[in-house]
Design a protein around this motif. Sequence first.
Motif, mmCIF file in Angstrom:
data_model
loop_
_atom_site.group_PDB
_atom_site.id
_atom_site.type_symbol
_atom_site.label_atom_id
_atom_site.label_comp_id
_atom_site.label_asym_id
_atom_site.label_seq_id
_atom_site.Cartn_x
_atom_site.Cartn_y
_atom_site.Cartn_z
ATOM 1 N N PHE A 8 2.414 -6.113 -0.213
ATOM 2 C CA PHE A 8 3.463 -5.440 -0.965
ATOM 3 C C PHE A 8 3.734 -4.096 -0.311
ATOM 4 O O PHE A 8 2.828 -3.430 0.188
ATOM 5 N N VAL A 9 5.008 -3.698 -0.319
ATOM 6 C CA VAL A 9 5.381 -2.401 0.235
ATOM 7 C C VAL A 9 6.138 -1.630 -0.835
ATOM 8 O O VAL A 9 6.975 -2.171 -1.539
ATOM 9 N N GLY A 10 5.796 -0.345 -0.990
ATOM 10 C CA GLY A 10 6.379 0.471 -2.046
ATOM 11 C C GLY A 10 7.712 1.071 -1.654
ATOM 12 O O GLY A 10 8.169 0.977 -0.512
ATOM 13 N N GLY A 11 8.349 1.726 -2.627
ATOM 14 C CA GLY A 11 9.570 2.483 -2.370
ATOM 15 C C GLY A 11 10.835 1.786 -2.804
ATOM 16 O O GLY A 11 11.043 0.607 -2.502
ATOM 17 N N ASN A 12 11.688 2.538 -3.502
ATOM 18 C CA ASN A 12 12.933 1.988 -4.034
ATOM 19 C C ASN A 12 14.165 2.685 -3.477
ATOM 20 O O ASN A 12 15.274 2.237 -3.719
ATOM 21 N N GLU A 13 13.981 3.787 -2.755
ATOM 22 C CA GLU A 13 15.145 4.457 -2.168
ATOM 23 C C GLU A 13 14.718 5.216 -0.918
ATOM 24 O O GLU A 13 13.537 5.485 -0.689
ATOM 25 N N LEU B 195 6.281 -7.271 2.741
ATOM 26 C CA LEU B 195 6.547 -6.988 4.145
ATOM 27 C C LEU B 195 5.639 -7.846 5.006
ATOM 28 O O LEU B 195 4.430 -7.935 4.757
ATOM 29 N N GLN B 196 6.216 -8.478 6.017
ATOM 30 C CA GLN B 196 5.452 -9.290 6.957
ATOM 31 C C GLN B 196 4.885 -8.354 8.020
ATOM 32 O O GLN B 196 5.595 -7.923 8.929
ATOM 33 N N LEU B 197 3.617 -8.020 7.887
ATOM 34 C CA LEU B 197 2.992 -7.094 8.819
ATOM 35 C C LEU B 197 2.743 -7.727 10.181
ATOM 36 O O LEU B 197 2.795 -7.061 11.212
ATOM 37 N N PRO C 272 17.558 -3.355 -5.426
ATOM 38 C CA PRO C 272 16.395 -2.742 -6.077
ATOM 39 C C PRO C 272 15.070 -3.197 -5.473
ATOM 40 O O PRO C 272 14.941 -4.322 -4.997
ATOM 41 N N GLN C 273 14.104 -2.297 -5.489
ATOM 42 C CA GLN C 273 12.739 -2.578 -5.034
ATOM 43 C C GLN C 273 12.735 -3.230 -3.649
ATOM 44 O O GLN C 273 12.116 -4.261 -3.415
ATOM 45 N N PHE C 274 13.391 -2.572 -2.721
ATOM 46 C CA PHE C 274 13.486 -3.132 -1.375
ATOM 47 C C PHE C 274 12.228 -2.881 -0.557
ATOM 48 O O PHE C 274 11.912 -3.632 0.352
ATOM 49 N N GLY C 275 11.508 -1.813 -0.862
ATOM 50 C CA GLY C 275 10.338 -1.462 -0.060
ATOM 51 C C GLY C 275 10.691 -0.467 1.027
ATOM 52 O O GLY C 275 10.572 -0.754 2.217
ATOM 53 N N THR C 276 11.120 0.719 0.607
ATOM 54 C CA THR C 276 11.609 1.721 1.558
ATOM 55 C C THR C 276 10.506 2.585 2.150
ATOM 56 O O THR C 276 10.789 3.413 3.015
ATOM 57 N N TRP C 277 9.258 2.417 1.669
ATOM 58 C CA TRP C 277 8.167 3.174 2.271
ATOM 59 C C TRP C 277 7.738 2.483 3.569
ATOM 60 O O TRP C 277 6.612 2.025 3.746
ATOM 61 N N SER C 278 8.650 2.417 4.479
ATOM 62 C CA SER C 278 8.426 1.758 5.769
ATOM 63 C C SER C 278 9.318 2.441 6.792
ATOM 64 O O SER C 278 10.304 3.087 6.448
ATOM 65 N N PRO D 9 -2.578 4.504 -7.325
ATOM 66 C CA PRO D 9 -2.051 4.625 -5.957
ATOM 67 C C PRO D 9 -3.001 5.311 -4.989
ATOM 68 O O PRO D 9 -3.047 4.947 -3.804
ATOM 69 N N ALA D 10 -3.776 6.282 -5.474
ATOM 70 C CA ALA D 10 -4.710 6.988 -4.603
ATOM 71 C C ALA D 10 -5.851 6.091 -4.132
ATOM 72 O O ALA D 10 -6.569 6.435 -3.192
ATOM 73 N N ASP D 11 -6.005 4.933 -4.776
ATOM 74 C CA ASP D 11 -7.071 4.002 -4.399
ATOM 75 C C ASP D 11 -6.561 2.778 -3.643
ATOM 76 O O ASP D 11 -7.233 2.294 -2.719
ATOM 77 N N VAL D 12 -5.383 2.269 -4.033
ATOM 78 C CA VAL D 12 -4.961 0.959 -3.512
ATOM 79 C C VAL D 12 -3.959 1.046 -2.369
ATOM 80 O O VAL D 12 -3.784 0.075 -1.617
ATOM 81 N N LEU D 13 -3.283 2.182 -2.194
ATOM 82 C CA LEU D 13 -2.287 2.291 -1.129
ATOM 83 C C LEU D 13 -2.941 2.588 0.211
ATOM 84 O O LEU D 13 -3.952 3.292 0.286
ATOM 85 N N ARG D 14 -2.344 2.051 1.251
ATOM 86 C CA ARG D 14 -2.811 2.373 2.594
ATOM 87 C C ARG D 14 -1.616 2.364 3.546
ATOM 88 O O ARG D 14 -0.575 1.754 3.257
ATOM 89 N N VAL D 15 -1.759 3.049 4.663
ATOM 90 C CA VAL D 15 -0.731 3.046 5.704
ATOM 91 C C VAL D 15 -1.111 2.003 6.736
ATOM 92 O O VAL D 15 -2.258 1.957 7.200
ATOM 93 N N GLN D 16 -0.153 1.148 7.080
ATOM 94 C CA GLN D 16 -0.423 0.025 7.975
ATOM 95 C C GLN D 16 0.659 -0.071 9.047
ATOM 96 O O GLN D 16 1.850 -0.053 8.736
ATOM 97 N N SER D 17 0.261 -0.145 10.293
ATOM 98 C CA SER D 17 1.217 -0.410 11.369
ATOM 99 C C SER D 17 1.592 -1.883 11.359
ATOM 100 O O SER D 17 0.804 -2.738 10.953
ATOM 101 N N TYR D 18 2.809 -2.178 11.817
ATOM 102 C CA TYR D 18 3.231 -3.577 11.852
ATOM 103 C C TYR D 18 4.093 -3.850 13.075
ATOM 104 O O TYR D 18 4.518 -2.928 13.789
#
Length: 382
Positions: A102-107, A93-95, A133-139, A45-54
């Motif tokens: 792909f967008v992370g987060g389950n709750e 997630l459609q940016l 489940p696995q909705f992508g709540t990190w948004s 995660p420290a390598d592949v995750l990024r924050v993206q505006s949409y």
Amino acid sequence: MLRQSTMRLTGLSVQLKLLVRAKAFSTSSTRYANRAVVYTETGNPADVLRVQSYDPLPSPPSDSVNIRFYFSPINPSDINLVQGVYPAKPAQLQLSAEQQAFVGGNEGVAEVVDVGNAVQGLRKGDRVVVGKPQFGTWSSSRVVPAQDLIKLPSSGLSDVNAATIIVNPPTAYNMLHSFVELQEGDWVLQNGANSAVGQAVIQIAARKGIKTINFVRNRPDLDNLISALAELGATHVFTYDALGDKSLVKHVKQWTSDRPIRLMLNCVGGRDTTAMTRLLGENAHLVSYGAMSKQPLSLPTSQFIFKNLTAHGYWQNRWYNEHTRQEREELMRTITDLQLKEPEHEVLDLSNESSDEAATQRLRDIFVKMEQGFGKKVLLRL
């Protein structure tokens, strides 16, 4: 001359429109910006995750609502999904019109901000969690079919507890109620007792007069941890090292002589979990909901033959898939009434970062910190 002036005015108008549009998407306009934690390939995660505006959300379809998240926690299963070792499909997630990720987060806990004209039972301002489940709540904001949402009680639940209510407390509650009919004075055995589920198990059991024997890893601050778990209601707390002490089995048998242990909860696996089964009584149930040691669970055949041990697996996502929205909301009310203590947490607020790049760096820093054993629950705010 007039034509040149008109061209200059037209150019200025275009520049102003572009500037306004840039400000609309600027991450400095935190109240209105949409951001998500995304990835396009699995890995660290420290390598592949990024924050993206949409892009801003459209108005919701007739059967859906738009929601905006307050807090979205980072759970171990979320990390496993990003790593590519968790058996679930991540949300997409459609940016923009051209870009998906792909967008992370389950709750996470969210507020309803717009409602489709055919939706019933939900309105603007309602506090909700996603039951899918696995909705992508990190948004920051999402469009959600109303049937996938669970409305939370209007009071009695802090935002932190609301953000963490969909996975760990229901897992603890359902494992305590689905396999053995426990009565006041009965015993439960568990490992990973300092995990979020483990702490919920201790609290729920204590409220029902059920005693717990809890195992944790040895650590420098062990005395503080034992005190904290005892404050939550733990009856006994041991390290796994104690499993090598033959006197432990003797003591446990004495404590539980009139109420042999019939329920064991496992999120670790490996040899220590195998050793713990020696403490069980006859007709006990071993329920596994995790494997933090990443070691296989090996059970002695004698436990099945002579003690009639039954082994189960438990996955809260399966429960949500098999139950109605009304049943989900009833479970949320039940857990709210238990008034569980907020998990020890830290809020990672990325909403005020001036750029996606700066937000990404802070996000990756926290994952590095978590890899080094940071014990607090991290709640994202985007």
